[in-house]
Scaffold this motif. Structure first.
Motif, mmCIF file in Angstrom:
data_model
loop_
_atom_site.group_PDB
_atom_site.id
_atom_site.type_symbol
_atom_site.label_atom_id
_atom_site.label_comp_id
_atom_site.label_asym_id
_atom_site.label_seq_id
_atom_site.Cartn_x
_atom_site.Cartn_y
_atom_site.Cartn_z
ATOM 1 N N LYS A 1 1.526 4.172 -3.504
ATOM 2 C CA LYS A 1 -0.061 4.194 -3.750
ATOM 3 C C LYS A 1 -0.602 5.602 -3.334
ATOM 4 O O LYS A 1 0.040 6.312 -2.831
ATOM 5 N N ASN B 1 -0.450 -1.276 -2.919
ATOM 6 C CA ASN B 1 -1.118 -2.090 -2.100
ATOM 7 C C ASN B 1 -2.544 -2.711 -2.786
ATOM 8 O O ASN B 1 -2.704 -3.775 -2.725
ATOM 9 N N SER C 1 7.882 3.605 6.454
ATOM 10 C CA SER C 1 8.444 5.138 6.597
ATOM 11 C C SER C 1 8.699 5.518 8.154
ATOM 12 O O SER C 1 9.691 5.725 8.341
ATOM 13 N N GLY D 1 6.790 4.355 1.393
ATOM 14 C CA GLY D 1 6.155 5.288 0.637
ATOM 15 C C GLY D 1 6.072 6.764 1.173
ATOM 16 O O GLY D 1 6.802 7.539 0.349
ATOM 17 N N GLN D 2 5.620 7.025 2.178
ATOM 18 C CA GLN D 2 5.603 8.498 2.525
ATOM 19 C C GLN D 2 7.054 9.423 2.783
ATOM 20 O O GLN D 2 6.919 10.859 2.077
ATOM 21 N N ARG E 1 0.280 10.889 2.645
ATOM 22 C CA ARG E 1 -0.782 10.370 2.010
ATOM 23 C C ARG E 1 -2.269 11.072 2.865
ATOM 24 O O ARG E 1 -1.924 11.028 4.059
#
Ligand SMILES: *Cc1c(COP(=O)(O)O)cnc(C)c1O
Length: 266
Positions: free
Chosen positions: A54, A75, A223, A240-241, A247
């Motif tokens: 995302k 998401n 994460s 994700g990160q 982000r």
């Protein structure tokens, strides 16, 4: 995460901008998954790594795919749909991991292979209708609110069994297990408690009717907490990160939090 305990060192995830960056990040996350599994006496192959892309533009997601990502999680449906179209030439499957509104069921059915945030019969019925029309099935996970925060999405643990019984009447939805988001707190014992609660829900359902949960996946861990989640039995970590980089968009854009009680639209 901005108002975390002062004693917590800020975790900065550098932005991955080359295939080599992605390969290195994926290898690092996989190594930590393996180490966490080893600590828990588990086989690391029981843990699926679902990269969450995302906010990452399609051209950068393409590099992650070149580095080996075959499944991607998003998401928000609108964003996912756009990226799935932009990357239609690649061999990847898409998982939607965020709360869904019934009017977006059609879009999920158009491109997704999995939906991890099923939390109401209204959404289940909307998906079922669209899936039946498209003559296809969808793998789903039921989202459970394990943090007891009233503003969080997900079913109450006590309501999961009855919900699964109702969903089992919808043949297009293939229930694969349960999903949760833990508390956002630097206190890992509180986080661990959320993950234990999800596993306990699975065990309770299994005691009554194991068929209701299919393979009984537990999608838990992001994460900041995936290693704890694996120690507590996670079979799918949504990261994700740690793969793509930090982000800018605050998490409150994706789920309601105590700091921001008004859920964003979409
Ligand atoms: C964004 C997101 C994740 C991944 O969070 P990271 O902090 O980027 O690892 C996991 N699950 C859901 C539902 C998300 O929206």
């Amino acid at each position: 995460m901005g108002d975390m305990d002062e004693s917590t060192p800020p975790v900065r995830y550098p932005e991955a901008v080359t295939v080599a960056d992605f390969a290195a990040n994926l290898a690092a996350v996989r190594a930590r998954i393996a180490a966490a599994a080893a600590r828990a006496g588990r086989d690391p192959d029981e843990v699926r790594l679902l990269p969450i892309s995302k906010t990452v533009p399609a051209d950068r997601v393409r590099l992650a795919v070149a580095a080996g990502c075959r499944q991607l999680g998003e998401n928000k449906v609108q964003e996912a749909k756009g990226k799935a179209a932009a990357l239609a030439d690649l061999d990847v499957s898409w998982s939607v991991v965020g709360h869904l509104q019934t009017n977006k069921a059609k879009d999920v059915v158009a491109f997704a292979d999995e939906f991890q945030a099923l939390d109401s019969m209204r959404v289940a019925q909307a998906l079922d209708r669209r899936l039946a029309a498209a003559d296809r099935t969808l793998d789903v996970l039921v989202q459970v609110n394990t943090s007891a925060e009233p503003q969080k999405y997900g079913l109450e643990p006590a309501d999961v069994l009855q919900f699964l019984r109702e969903v089992s009447d919808l043949p297009t939805l293939r229930v694969r297990g349960l999903m949760t988001l833990a508390l956002f707190t630097p206190d890992s014992e509180l986080v661990r408690r959320c993950f234990r609660r999800l596993r306990a829900v699975r065990e309770r359902v299994r005691d009554v009717d194991a068929d209701l949960l299919g393979p009984g996946e537990l999608s838990m861990g992001m994460s900041g907490d995936y290693e704890v989640a694996i120690e507590e039995g996670s079979t799918c970590v949504r990261v994700g990160q740690a793969i793509f980089g930090a982000r800018a968009t605050p998490d409150s854009h994706y789920w309601p939090s105590a700091a921001d009680p008004a859920p964003s639209g979409d």
